[in-house]
Design a protein around this motif. Sequence first.
Motif, mmCIF file in Angstrom:
data_model
loop_
_atom_site.group_PDB
_atom_site.id
_atom_site.type_symbol
_atom_site.label_atom_id
_atom_site.label_comp_id
_atom_site.label_asym_id
_atom_site.label_seq_id
_atom_site.Cartn_x
_atom_site.Cartn_y
_atom_site.Cartn_z
ATOM 1 N N UNK A 1 45.588 -52.220 4.903
ATOM 2 C CA UNK A 1 46.992 -52.456 5.251
ATOM 3 C C UNK A 1 47.183 -53.634 6.198
ATOM 4 N N UNK A 2 46.260 -53.852 7.112
ATOM 5 C CA UNK A 2 46.435 -54.910 8.102
ATOM 6 C C UNK A 2 45.867 -56.259 7.667
ATOM 7 N N UNK A 3 45.289 -56.310 6.476
ATOM 8 C CA UNK A 3 44.684 -57.561 6.013
ATOM 9 C C UNK A 3 45.763 -58.490 5.457
ATOM 10 N N UNK A 4 45.708 -59.767 5.845
ATOM 11 C CA UNK A 4 46.735 -60.742 5.458
ATOM 12 C C UNK A 4 46.874 -60.866 3.944
ATOM 13 N N UNK A 5 45.749 -60.794 3.225
ATOM 14 C CA UNK A 5 45.815 -60.957 1.769
ATOM 15 C C UNK A 5 46.655 -59.860 1.128
ATOM 16 N N UNK B 1 52.144 -47.994 -0.966
ATOM 17 C CA UNK B 1 51.262 -47.199 -0.125
ATOM 18 C C UNK B 1 49.930 -47.940 0.040
ATOM 19 N N UNK B 2 49.305 -47.768 1.184
ATOM 20 C CA UNK B 2 47.985 -48.341 1.431
ATOM 21 C C UNK B 2 46.971 -47.213 1.545
ATOM 22 N N UNK B 3 45.858 -47.368 0.831
ATOM 23 C CA UNK B 3 44.807 -46.362 0.923
ATOM 24 C C UNK B 3 44.306 -46.298 2.362
ATOM 25 N N UNK B 4 44.137 -45.098 2.917
ATOM 26 C CA UNK B 4 43.702 -44.981 4.314
ATOM 27 C C UNK B 4 42.265 -45.418 4.546
ATOM 28 N N UNK B 5 41.475 -45.529 3.470
ATOM 29 C CA UNK B 5 40.081 -45.936 3.609
ATOM 30 C C UNK B 5 39.556 -46.496 2.306
ATOM 31 N N UNK B 6 38.244 -46.756 2.265
ATOM 32 C CA UNK B 6 37.628 -47.385 1.099
ATOM 33 C C UNK B 6 36.864 -46.391 0.231
ATOM 34 N N UNK B 7 36.894 -45.118 0.571
ATOM 35 C CA UNK B 7 36.117 -44.132 -0.185
ATOM 36 C C UNK B 7 36.821 -43.795 -1.497
ATOM 37 N N UNK B 8 36.052 -43.306 -2.497
ATOM 38 C CA UNK B 8 36.671 -42.882 -3.755
ATOM 39 C C UNK B 8 37.767 -41.838 -3.531
ATOM 40 N N UNK B 9 37.525 -40.898 -2.610
ATOM 41 C CA UNK B 9 38.515 -39.852 -2.348
ATOM 42 C C UNK B 9 39.804 -40.441 -1.797
ATOM 43 N N UNK B 10 39.696 -41.451 -0.944
ATOM 44 C CA UNK B 10 40.893 -42.088 -0.385
ATOM 45 C C UNK B 10 41.751 -42.699 -1.487
ATOM 46 N N UNK B 11 41.109 -43.470 -2.375
ATOM 47 C CA UNK B 11 41.860 -44.107 -3.458
ATOM 48 C C UNK B 11 42.422 -43.062 -4.420
ATOM 49 N N UNK B 12 41.588 -42.093 -4.782
ATOM 50 C CA UNK B 12 42.015 -41.069 -5.740
ATOM 51 C C UNK B 12 43.209 -40.284 -5.213
#
Length: 343
Positions: free
Chosen positions: A74-78, A103-114
């Motif tokens: 979420x905080x990344x400029x891109x 919405x922004x995924x809270x993390x990079x894990x599969x569970x976060x995205x899913x």
Amino acid sequence: MPGRPTIEDVAKAAGVSVATVDRVLNGRARVREETARKVSEAAEAVGYHAAPAIRARALAHVPELHLGIVLQKERHAFYQDFAARIQETARQDPLRRWRLTIRFSPGQSPADFAETIAGMAGKVQAVAATGIDHHDVTSAVAMLRGRGVPVFSLLSDFAAGVREAYLGTNNLKTGRTAAWLMHRIMRRPGKLALFIGGHRFHGHDLREAGFRSYFREYAPEIAFLDTMINLETRQLTYETTLEIAARHPDLAGIYCAGGGMEGAIAAIQELHLGGKVALIVNELTPESRQGLMQGVVSVVLATPLQPLAADLLSAVAHVLEHGMAENPGQRFVTSLVVTPESL
């Protein structure tokens, strides 16, 4: 203000009377949908101050399309820029009314995205997402598809055969392009290093495959270090770059095929290796732009976000208006090659 576009300018650009523009703007009487859209497009084109109001009137009877967007970091400029481009493209669409839920995924894990993707169920008509290729994500996509909600993968493909379509660059070709450039800008013989975020990022794997395949074909004598996983984090990339530069004085080039490039930029700058070690990264951000200007970054391969946003809305609208495809496909945009002289 002198030169400020007037209602007469709008009428002239649209090829209609001033009275027709007034009817669209103020809703005094019904105007044919085609004429209203023509007036709306003309108002946008000439920069008329009431163009948003005219567009709202013109599309008042058009059904609203509700699209859910799932992004990462979420905080990344891109990703902030990407979200803004999609919002602006939706706002300016002369043919459709859009409602976006981002919405922004809270993390990079599969569970976060899913979980973030699945959380769109019952709230939107379609979903477009960045993410990783994992069976948990595929299950979430399949669940949405079963409920009639198509899912589009962005930038890096996932859930192939289940998602509706992939939109982004041709990552295999991007990797080969990076290799072609690297081969020509390396200033000394030596080893090459390659960073990817992780093997679950399908796009990163394809970029790595394209990069390595080019050198196997055209410069097999060039040695590669083992591919390094940086989890798309700048700190890990920074530390690893310092380590490999110390262990391999003949390091000649680095390709960051995913995120975390900020760490490589910082390390190359700290070691005063700009111009000695070629550095190719993906996506134009404040950090990579600064790296180009300072001579630390050699080339940036950037995703053209505005065309991608337009392609996305066009693809989503087509599916919502005509139904999901039996054979999910791909829609590519061409990477932009940005050098210090491009800025």
